[in-house]
Design a protein around this motif. Structure first.
Motif, PDB file in Angstrom:
ATOM      1  N   GLU A 192       4.764   1.587  -2.799  1.00 26.02           N
ATOM      2  CA  GLU A 192       4.728   0.922  -4.106  1.00 26.02           C
ATOM      3  C   GLU A 192       5.461  -0.418  -4.058  1.00 26.02           C
ATOM      4  O   GLU A 192       5.023  -1.399  -4.666  1.00 26.02           O
ATOM      5  N   MET A 193       6.577  -0.472  -3.345  1.00 19.99           N
ATOM      6  CA  MET A 193       7.302  -1.730  -3.206  1.00 19.99           C
ATOM      7  C   MET A 193       6.453  -2.767  -2.479  1.00 19.99           C
ATOM      8  O   MET A 193       6.384  -3.941  -2.873  1.00 19.99           O
ATOM      9  N   ILE A 194       5.774  -2.333  -1.412  1.00 17.47           N
ATOM     10  CA  ILE A 194       4.929  -3.248  -0.640  1.00 17.47           C
ATOM     11  C   ILE A 194       3.780  -3.755  -1.499  1.00 17.47           C
ATOM     12  O   ILE A 194       3.450  -4.956  -1.482  1.00 17.47           O
ATOM     13  N   LYS A 195       3.169  -2.867  -2.270  1.00 14.82           N
ATOM     14  CA  LYS A 195       2.078  -3.286  -3.162  1.00 14.82           C
ATOM     15  C   LYS A 195       2.566  -4.336  -4.158  1.00 14.82           C
ATOM     16  O   LYS A 195       1.883  -5.331  -4.433  1.00 14.82           O
ATOM     17  N   GLU A 196       3.750  -4.096  -4.718  1.00 17.48           N
ATOM     18  CA  GLU A 196       4.307  -5.027  -5.707  1.00 17.48           C
ATOM     19  C   GLU A 196       4.588  -6.395  -5.095  1.00 17.48           C
ATOM     20  O   GLU A 196       4.256  -7.430  -5.687  1.00 17.48           O
ATOM     21  N   LEU A 197       5.177  -6.396  -3.897  1.00 18.78           N
ATOM     22  CA  LEU A 197       5.489  -7.667  -3.249  1.00 18.78           C
ATOM     23  C   LEU A 197       4.223  -8.416  -2.844  1.00 18.78           C
ATOM     24  O   LEU A 197       4.107  -9.625  -3.051  1.00 18.78           O
ATOM     25  N   LEU A 198       3.267  -7.698  -2.266  1.00 22.29           N
ATOM     26  CA  LEU A 198       2.044  -8.363  -1.798  1.00 22.29           C
ATOM     27  C   LEU A 198       1.133  -8.767  -2.949  1.00 22.29           C
ATOM     28  O   LEU A 198       0.301  -9.665  -2.788  1.00 22.29           O
ATOM     29  N   ALA A 199       1.283  -8.122  -4.097  1.00 28.78           N
ATOM     30  CA  ALA A 199       0.505  -8.540  -5.265  1.00 28.78           C
ATOM     31  C   ALA A 199       0.836  -9.979  -5.643  1.00 28.78           C
ATOM     32  O   ALA A 199      -0.028 -10.723  -6.132  1.00 28.78           O
ATOM     33  N   THR A 200       2.092 -10.396  -5.405  1.00 26.96           N
ATOM     34  CA  THR A 200       2.480 -11.782  -5.700  1.00 26.96           C
ATOM     35  C   THR A 200       1.831 -12.761  -4.738  1.00 26.96           C
ATOM     36  O   THR A 200       1.877 -13.974  -4.961  1.00 26.96           O
ATOM     37  N   ARG A 201       1.222 -12.238  -3.663  1.00 26.03           N
ATOM     38  CA  ARG A 201       0.538 -13.082  -2.685  1.00 26.03           C
ATOM     39  C   ARG A 201      -0.971 -12.879  -2.735  1.00 26.03           C
ATOM     40  O   ARG A 201      -1.688 -13.259  -1.797  1.00 26.03           O
ATOM     41  N   GLY A 202      -1.436 -12.245  -3.807  1.00 22.54           N
ATOM     42  CA  GLY A 202      -2.870 -12.094  -4.020  1.00 22.54           C
ATOM     43  C   GLY A 202      -3.520 -10.937  -3.302  1.00 22.54           C
ATOM     44  O   GLY A 202      -4.747 -10.893  -3.167  1.00 22.54           O
ATOM     45  N   VAL A 203      -2.722  -9.985  -2.837  1.00 22.52           N
ATOM     46  CA  VAL A 203      -3.266  -8.830  -2.120  1.00 22.52           C
ATOM     47  C   VAL A 203      -3.483  -7.681  -3.101  1.00 22.52           C
ATOM     48  O   VAL A 203      -2.559  -7.285  -3.821  1.00 22.52           O
ATOM     49  N   ALA A 204      -4.701  -7.145  -3.115  1.00 23.80           N
ATOM     50  CA  ALA A 204      -5.011  -6.025  -4.001  1.00 23.80           C
ATOM     51  C   ALA A 204      -4.359  -4.745  -3.495  1.00 23.80           C
ATOM     52  O   ALA A 204      -4.278  -4.508  -2.288  1.00 23.80           O
ATOM     53  N   ALA A 205      -3.918  -3.901  -4.431  1.00 25.96           N
ATOM     54  CA  ALA A 205      -3.271  -2.636  -4.069  1.00 25.96           C
ATOM     55  C   ALA A 205      -4.210  -1.758  -3.249  1.00 25.96           C
ATOM     56  O   ALA A 205      -3.759  -0.964  -2.411  1.00 25.96           O
ATOM     57  N   GLU A 206      -5.524  -1.905  -3.475  1.00 26.07           N
ATOM     58  CA  GLU A 206      -6.503  -1.091  -2.746  1.00 26.07           C
ATOM     59  C   GLU A 206      -6.437  -1.317  -1.243  1.00 26.07           C
ATOM     60  O   GLU A 206      -6.736  -0.404  -0.453  1.00 26.07           O
ATOM     61  N   GLN A 207      -6.054  -2.528  -0.827  1.00 23.03           N
ATOM     62  CA  GLN A 207      -5.938  -2.794   0.609  1.00 23.03           C
ATOM     63  C   GLN A 207      -4.838  -1.934   1.236  1.00 23.03           C
ATOM     64  O   GLN A 207      -4.995  -1.430   2.346  1.00 23.03           O
ATOM     65  N   ILE A 208      -3.753  -1.771   0.520  1.00 20.13           N
ATOM     66  CA  ILE A 208      -2.656  -0.929   1.015  1.00 20.13           C
ATOM     67  C   ILE A 208      -3.084   0.535   0.997  1.00 20.13           C
ATOM     68  O   ILE A 208      -2.792   1.293   1.932  1.00 20.13           O
ATOM     69  N   ASP A 209      -3.793   0.938  -0.063  1.00 19.21           N
ATOM     70  CA  ASP A 209      -4.294   2.311  -0.131  1.00 19.21           C
ATOM     71  C   ASP A 209      -5.234   2.610   1.027  1.00 19.21           C
ATOM     72  O   ASP A 209      -5.167   3.684   1.640  1.00 19.21           O
ATOM     73  N   ASP A 210      -6.125   1.661   1.335  1.00 21.86           N
ATOM     74  CA  ASP A 210      -7.067   1.852   2.458  1.00 21.86           C
ATOM     75  C   ASP A 210      -6.311   1.971   3.781  1.00 21.86           C
ATOM     76  O   ASP A 210      -6.666   2.788   4.640  1.00 21.86           O
ATOM     77  N   LEU A 211      -5.277   1.135   3.934  1.00 19.04           N
ATOM     78  CA  LEU A 211      -4.488   1.173   5.168  1.00 19.04           C
ATOM     79  C   LEU A 211      -3.782   2.519   5.310  1.00 19.04           C
ATOM     80  O   LEU A 211      -3.804   3.137   6.393  1.00 19.04           O
ATOM     81  N   LEU A 212      -3.163   2.995   4.232  1.00 18.32           N
ATOM     82  CA  LEU A 212      -2.432   4.258   4.285  1.00 18.32           C
ATOM     83  C   LEU A 212      -3.369   5.444   4.472  1.00 18.32           C
ATOM     84  O   LEU A 212      -3.025   6.421   5.160  1.00 18.32           O
ATOM     85  N   ALA A 213      -4.564   5.372   3.879  1.00 17.49           N
ATOM     86  CA  ALA A 213      -5.544   6.446   4.063  1.00 17.49           C
ATOM     87  C   ALA A 213      -5.992   6.521   5.514  1.00 17.49           C
ATOM     88  O   ALA A 213      -6.105   7.614   6.090  1.00 17.49           O
ATOM     89  N   ALA A 214      -6.231   5.369   6.101  1.00 16.86           N
ATOM     90  CA  ALA A 214      -6.631   5.331   7.514  1.00 16.86           C
ATOM     91  C   ALA A 214      -5.495   5.830   8.405  1.00 16.86           C
ATOM     92  O   ALA A 214      -5.723   6.572   9.370  1.00 16.86           O
ATOM     93  N   ASP A 215      -4.274   5.446   8.048  1.00 20.71           N
ATOM     94  CA  ASP A 215      -3.113   5.883   8.826  1.00 20.71           C
ATOM     95  C   ASP A 215      -2.938   7.398   8.742  1.00 20.71           C
ATOM     96  O   ASP A 215      -2.646   8.063   9.744  1.00 20.71           O
ATOM     97  N   ALA A 216      -3.113   7.954   7.545  1.00 19.51           N
ATOM     98  CA  ALA A 216      -2.978   9.401   7.368  1.00 19.51           C
ATOM     99  C   ALA A 216      -4.057  10.134   8.155  1.00 19.51           C
ATOM    100  O   ALA A 216      -3.788  11.171   8.786  1.00 19.51           O
ATOM    101  N   LYS A 217      -5.282   9.626   8.101  1.00 21.69           N
ATOM    102  CA  LYS A 217      -6.376  10.236   8.863  1.00 21.69           C
ATOM    103  C   LYS A 217      -6.090  10.174  10.352  1.00 21.69           C
ATOM    104  O   LYS A 217      -6.327  11.158  11.090  1.00 21.69           O
ATOM    105  N   ARG A 218      -5.559   9.058  10.814  1.00 18.09           N
ATOM    106  CA  ARG A 218      -5.227   8.912  12.233  1.00 18.09           C
ATOM    107  C   ARG A 218      -4.199   9.938  12.668  1.00 18.09           C
ATOM    108  O   ARG A 218      -4.337  10.596  13.708  1.00 18.09           O
ATOM    109  N   ARG A 219      -3.141  10.101  11.860  1.00 18.19           N
ATOM    110  CA  ARG A 219      -2.095  11.058  12.214  1.00 18.19           C
ATOM    111  C   ARG A 219      -2.624  12.493  12.200  1.00 18.19           C
ATOM    112  O   ARG A 219      -2.237  13.326  13.021  1.00 18.19           O
ATOM    113  N   GLN A 220      -3.543  12.798  11.284  1.00 16.68           N
ATOM    114  CA  GLN A 220      -4.160  14.119  11.238  1.00 16.68           C
ATOM    115  C   GLN A 220      -4.977  14.386  12.500  1.00 16.68           C
ATOM    116  O   GLN A 220      -4.896  15.476  13.096  1.00 16.68           O
ATOM    117  N   LEU A 221      -5.740  13.380  12.918  1.00 14.86           N
ATOM    118  CA  LEU A 221      -6.549  13.523  14.132  1.00 14.86           C
ATOM    119  C   LEU A 221      -5.670  13.684  15.374  1.00 14.86           C
ATOM    120  O   LEU A 221      -6.015  14.433  16.300  1.00 14.86           O
TER     121      LEU A 221
END
Length: 429
Positions: free
Chosen positions: A12-41
């Motif tokens: 949430e902190m990263i989303k808040e900080l990157l939002a000030t630089r024009g980054v959508a929260a969905e990009q962080i969600d996609d990254l974390l989802a991919a990371d979670a899937k990777r760790r599961q595999l």
């Protein structure tokens, strides 16, 4: 590149900080989802590898006992195929994670203003006295053309728009400016370097120019892609790529004069005349490598190093801190120096000095060992010291005389060889 572990622990902190630089929260969600899937595999893969080892032991036992092992061999083949499939999935997800991460900008330092664009930038202070003219000051390109020392027309014939020939005293003035800058930086502890002007793609990725700014680069070559450098920051920072720097050597300061090549793809219609926005220009760059607890003190020193040039040239300027929306992709904090341009009646950027913290070092794998012997990423800093063409433009405008001549700044006279720039035709009459 940002630390994935930090993103995972503070989403949430990263989303808040990157939002000030024009980054959508969905990009962080996609990254974390991919990371979670990777760790599961990876967990599944480890379980299957343990099973394969167990089956392998059973095969060995059966063979030693001269028993039929075909069933366990078939089982091992099945398990190996499943592991291979999972490894391929992990590899695909690794690529996905890397692509998302490569497009995420650096986190902004807490001291910088939050805003969408340059309107949110904060002026820190002004230095120097703005000259009051008793005649209408000309633009630097008019002065240069009238003196016969800048030739944009013939450059256009040879190379196209946004190129220039420096002629006679023009070339000598440019050379005087950058030699003066290099000498000053050397006095301040910088080691001068002459780096390559062509770099591999990995170097451009290392400093954050790629993939975001690929459209602004001049790419050459066929078999192995190479890029004409957009700034000496790229080869200077990558000097220590994939290395562990001796901690006792930090901070390290280097400087270089190089040409810079930029497509300026997004600047159509802006500064189409003159030396302000060119496809090719000379720049003296400053780069530093520092420990994390040193880097912001080194940033202040680097700003002072750039100011020193302007002060000795006696050019009025101000220093601003860029907002989150105006700051460069790799920077955590940027101070711009803007020099006064009389013909435009405004300040224009002549130096941009940034601390990228560990962002570039992670991408380029530049580390040092701390007091406990643990590997840490260095902080990298870069800044123009200065953009030479813009310095020439500022000198021509601020030191112009009503008769069309230009006085040479006192500190440049020993480099230039004269106190005044006169028309080339008169000089050779």
């Amino acid at each position: 590149m940002l630390d994935l572990k930090m993103i995972r622990q503070n989403p949430e902190m990263i989303k808040e900080l990157l939002a000030t630089r024009g980054v959508a929260a969905e990009q962080i969600d996609d990254l974390l989802a991919a990371d979670a899937k990777r760790r599961q595999l990876l967990v599944q893969t480890e379980e299957l590898k343990a099973r394969r080892n167990k089956v392998s032991d059973q095969i060995g036992l059966k063979k030693r006992n001269k028993e039929d092992a075909s069933d366990v061999i078939a089982e091992m083949q099945t398990v190996s195929a499943e592991i291979k499939q999972l490894d391929e999935q992990v590899e695909q997800i690794d690529d996905q994670i890397e692509q998302i991460a490569l497009h995420l900008p650096n986190l902004p330092n807490e001291t910088i203003p939050v805003g969408a664009d340059e309107d949110a930038n904060r002026e820190e202070y002004k230095r120097g006295t703005i000259r009051e003219f008793d005649f209408k000051p000309k633009a630097h390109y008019e002065i240069g053309e009238d003196l016969g020392i800048l030739d944009f027309e013939r450059a256009g014939k040879v190379a196209g728009s946004r190129f220039v020939y420096y002629v006679g005293q023009g070339a000598r003035l440019e050379r005087a400016v950058y030699n003066f800058m290099l000498d000053e930086h050397e006095k301040e502890g910088y080691t001068e370097m002459i780096p390559p002007y062509l770099v591999k793609d990995v170097a451009m990725y290392g400093t954050g120019q790629y993939p975001k700014f690929m459209d602004d680069a001049y790419r050459v070559g066929t078999n192995e892609e190479m890029t004409l450098i957009p700034t000496a920051e790229v080869p200077l920072t990558n000097y220590y790529r994939d290395e562990v720097i001796d901690a006792d050597k930090l901070p390290i300061s280097v400087t270089a004069l190089t040409p810079a090549f930029r497509e300026e793809a997004g600047s159509a219609g802006r500064d189409t005349r003159g030396l302000i926005r060119m496809h090719q220009f000379n720049k003296v760059e400053m780069v530093k490598f520092a420990k994390p607890d040193q880097s912001y003190a080194e940033l202040d020193k680097m700003v002072a190093n750039a100011e020193n040039i302007l002060q000795k040239l006696e050019l009025p300027y101000h220093v601003i801190t860029l907002s989150t929306g105006d700051m460069g992709f790799s920077a955590a904090k940027t101070n711009d120096l803007e020099v006064w341009m009389p013909a435009q009646d405004q300040y224009r950027e002549i130096s941009s000095v940034s601390n990228t913290e560990s962002f570039q070092a992670r991408r380029a794998h530049i580390q040092y060992r701390d007091e406990d012997g643990k590997l840490q990423y260095v902080h990298t800093l870069n800044g123009s010291g200065l953009a030479v063409g813009r310095a020439v433009a500022a000198i021509l405008e601020n030191y112009q005389n009503e008769d069309g001549t230009v006085d040479v700044p006192t500190v440049l006279v020993p480099y230039f060889g004269a106190e005044k720039i006169v028309p080339e035709a008169d000089l050779h009459a």
